[in-house]
Design a protein around this motif. Sequence first.
Motif, PDB file in Angstrom:
ATOM      1  N   SER A   1       0.982  -1.257   0.064  1.00 41.55           N
ATOM      2  CA  SER A   1      -0.051   0.018   0.011  1.00 41.55           C
ATOM      3  C   SER A   1       1.084   1.030  -0.119  1.00 41.55           C
ATOM      4  O   SER A   1       0.594   2.240  -0.673  1.00 41.55           O
TER       5      SER A   1
ATOM      6  N   ASN B   1       3.005   1.476  -3.745  1.00 45.91           N
ATOM      7  CA  ASN B   1       1.914   1.675  -4.691  1.00 45.91           C
ATOM      8  C   ASN B   1       0.838   2.744  -4.624  1.00 45.91           C
ATOM      9  O   ASN B   1       0.143   3.019  -5.474  1.00 45.91           O
ATOM     10  N   HIS B   2       1.057   3.690  -3.457  1.00 40.07           N
ATOM     11  CA  HIS B   2       0.043   4.628  -3.221  1.00 40.07           C
ATOM     12  C   HIS B   2       0.403   5.691  -4.525  1.00 40.07           C
ATOM     13  O   HIS B   2       1.404   5.949  -4.803  1.00 40.07           O
ATOM     14  N   PRO B   3      -0.757   6.043  -5.269  1.00 41.53           N
ATOM     15  CA  PRO B   3      -0.475   6.877  -6.436  1.00 41.53           C
ATOM     16  C   PRO B   3       0.390   8.255  -6.002  1.00 41.53           C
ATOM     17  O   PRO B   3       1.199   8.533  -7.024  1.00 41.53           O
ATOM     18  N   ASP B   4       0.167   8.656  -4.963  1.00 38.96           N
ATOM     19  CA  ASP B   4       0.872  10.006  -4.593  1.00 38.96           C
ATOM     20  C   ASP B   4       2.485   9.667  -4.498  1.00 38.96           C
ATOM     21  O   ASP B   4       3.348  10.352  -5.007  1.00 38.96           O
TER      22      ASP B   4
ATOM     23  N   ILE C   1      -2.019   7.637 -13.400  1.00 35.25           N
ATOM     24  CA  ILE C   1      -2.354   7.226 -12.328  1.00 35.25           C
ATOM     25  C   ILE C   1      -3.714   6.542 -12.260  1.00 35.25           C
ATOM     26  O   ILE C   1      -4.152   5.847 -11.073  1.00 35.25           O
ATOM     27  N   ALA C   2      -4.397   6.682 -13.095  1.00 34.44           N
ATOM     28  CA  ALA C   2      -5.755   5.717 -13.027  1.00 34.44           C
ATOM     29  C   ALA C   2      -5.140   4.145 -13.079  1.00 34.44           C
ATOM     30  O   ALA C   2      -5.809   3.418 -12.233  1.00 34.44           O
TER      31      ALA C   2
ATOM     32  N   ASN D   1      -4.384   3.462  -9.659  1.00 35.57           N
ATOM     33  CA  ASN D   1      -5.392   3.224  -8.679  1.00 35.57           C
ATOM     34  C   ASN D   1      -5.978   1.996  -8.861  1.00 35.57           C
ATOM     35  O   ASN D   1      -6.575   1.337  -7.865  1.00 35.57           O
ATOM     36  N   ASP D   2      -5.921   1.435 -10.001  1.00 33.69           N
ATOM     37  CA  ASP D   2      -6.494   0.004 -10.238  1.00 33.69           C
ATOM     38  C   ASP D   2      -5.560  -0.937  -9.467  1.00 33.69           C
ATOM     39  O   ASP D   2      -6.164  -1.903  -9.079  1.00 33.69           O
TER      40      ASP D   2
ATOM     41  N   MET E   1      -3.827  -0.323  -6.672  1.00 35.76           N
ATOM     42  CA  MET E   1      -4.474  -0.220  -5.336  1.00 35.76           C
ATOM     43  C   MET E   1      -5.477  -1.132  -5.164  1.00 35.76           C
ATOM     44  O   MET E   1      -5.556  -1.737  -3.919  1.00 35.76           O
ATOM     45  N   ALA E   2      -6.512  -0.650  -6.015  1.00 32.31           N
ATOM     46  CA  ALA E   2      -7.630  -1.747  -5.794  1.00 32.31           C
ATOM     47  C   ALA E   2      -7.574  -3.063  -5.555  1.00 32.31           C
ATOM     48  O   ALA E   2      -8.149  -3.617  -4.776  1.00 32.31           O
TER      49      ALA E   2
ATOM     50  N   ASN F   1      -5.930  -4.022  -2.236  1.00 32.55           N
ATOM     51  CA  ASN F   1      -7.073  -3.894  -1.123  1.00 32.55           C
ATOM     52  C   ASN F   1      -7.980  -4.966  -1.245  1.00 32.55           C
ATOM     53  O   ASN F   1      -8.344  -5.306  -0.188  1.00 32.55           O
TER      54      ASN F   1
END
Length: 259
Positions: A217, A220-223, A235-236, A239-240, A242-243, A246
């Motif tokens: 986490s 791989n956090h976008p920030d 970044i999209a 986000n995929d 990270m999803a 999680n």
Amino acid sequence: MSIWGKIIGGTAGFALGGPLGAILGAAAGHLVDKIKTIASDPRLGGSGTYYSDQTNFTGGQDPRQIAFATGVVILAAKMAKVDGHVSRDEIDAFKRVFHIPPSEVKNVGRVFDMAKASPEGFEPYAQQIAMMFRGERALLEGILEALYQIAMADGELHPAEKDYLKKVAHIFGFADMDFDRVHQAHTSSNRPDPYQQLGLTRDASDEELKAAHRKLSRENHPDALMAKGMPPEFIAQANDKMARINAAWDQISKERGIR
């Protein structure tokens, strides 16, 4: 300005150097031989100067963002050659994954075509990317993930494409189990194995799983990825991922009753 406007800038190829810079320079109208003379990496068989930090860039260009975006374009172009054709679906996926504005489609297409027509193999480009992002596994995996999205745009992965992607992964320093995790995430018709997505097996302890989830986490956090060199246009995709991480943790924690 988007990353796509920056990479076709007149000095981007000279500043980036190496095989990636040679393609950019050619696309911008520079002499490839001159670029290779002043900017090739001795570690890749050249004899010139290799630029690997932002201080060598002008105009506020971020070398890591340019390397990331250019690397995906060039490796996608090389991948397009392995099964002999580029489908309409792949082209559409290319534009969608990269968020290319209409004003830059022609310029990015020029880089793609230059790379596709080049007689050189993909290895020098993958090696330069691996060196620029050494130790940044999440960023290297982001490039591999982008290539998978393009390869899978037509609904299937050609065996030659899988072989190509596995070779790229090995150059990036990934073991077979790492490659299999990315491969499963993009090709499995069922939900990916949650343990594999966290890089562990089912005999891992609860504490090991918690630690793996926290580490992934954080990495791989976008920030965090943007701060390390991933362009905002990707970044999209981050986000995929990270999803997926999680979702894997949620499934495991529910099955085990972890709080």
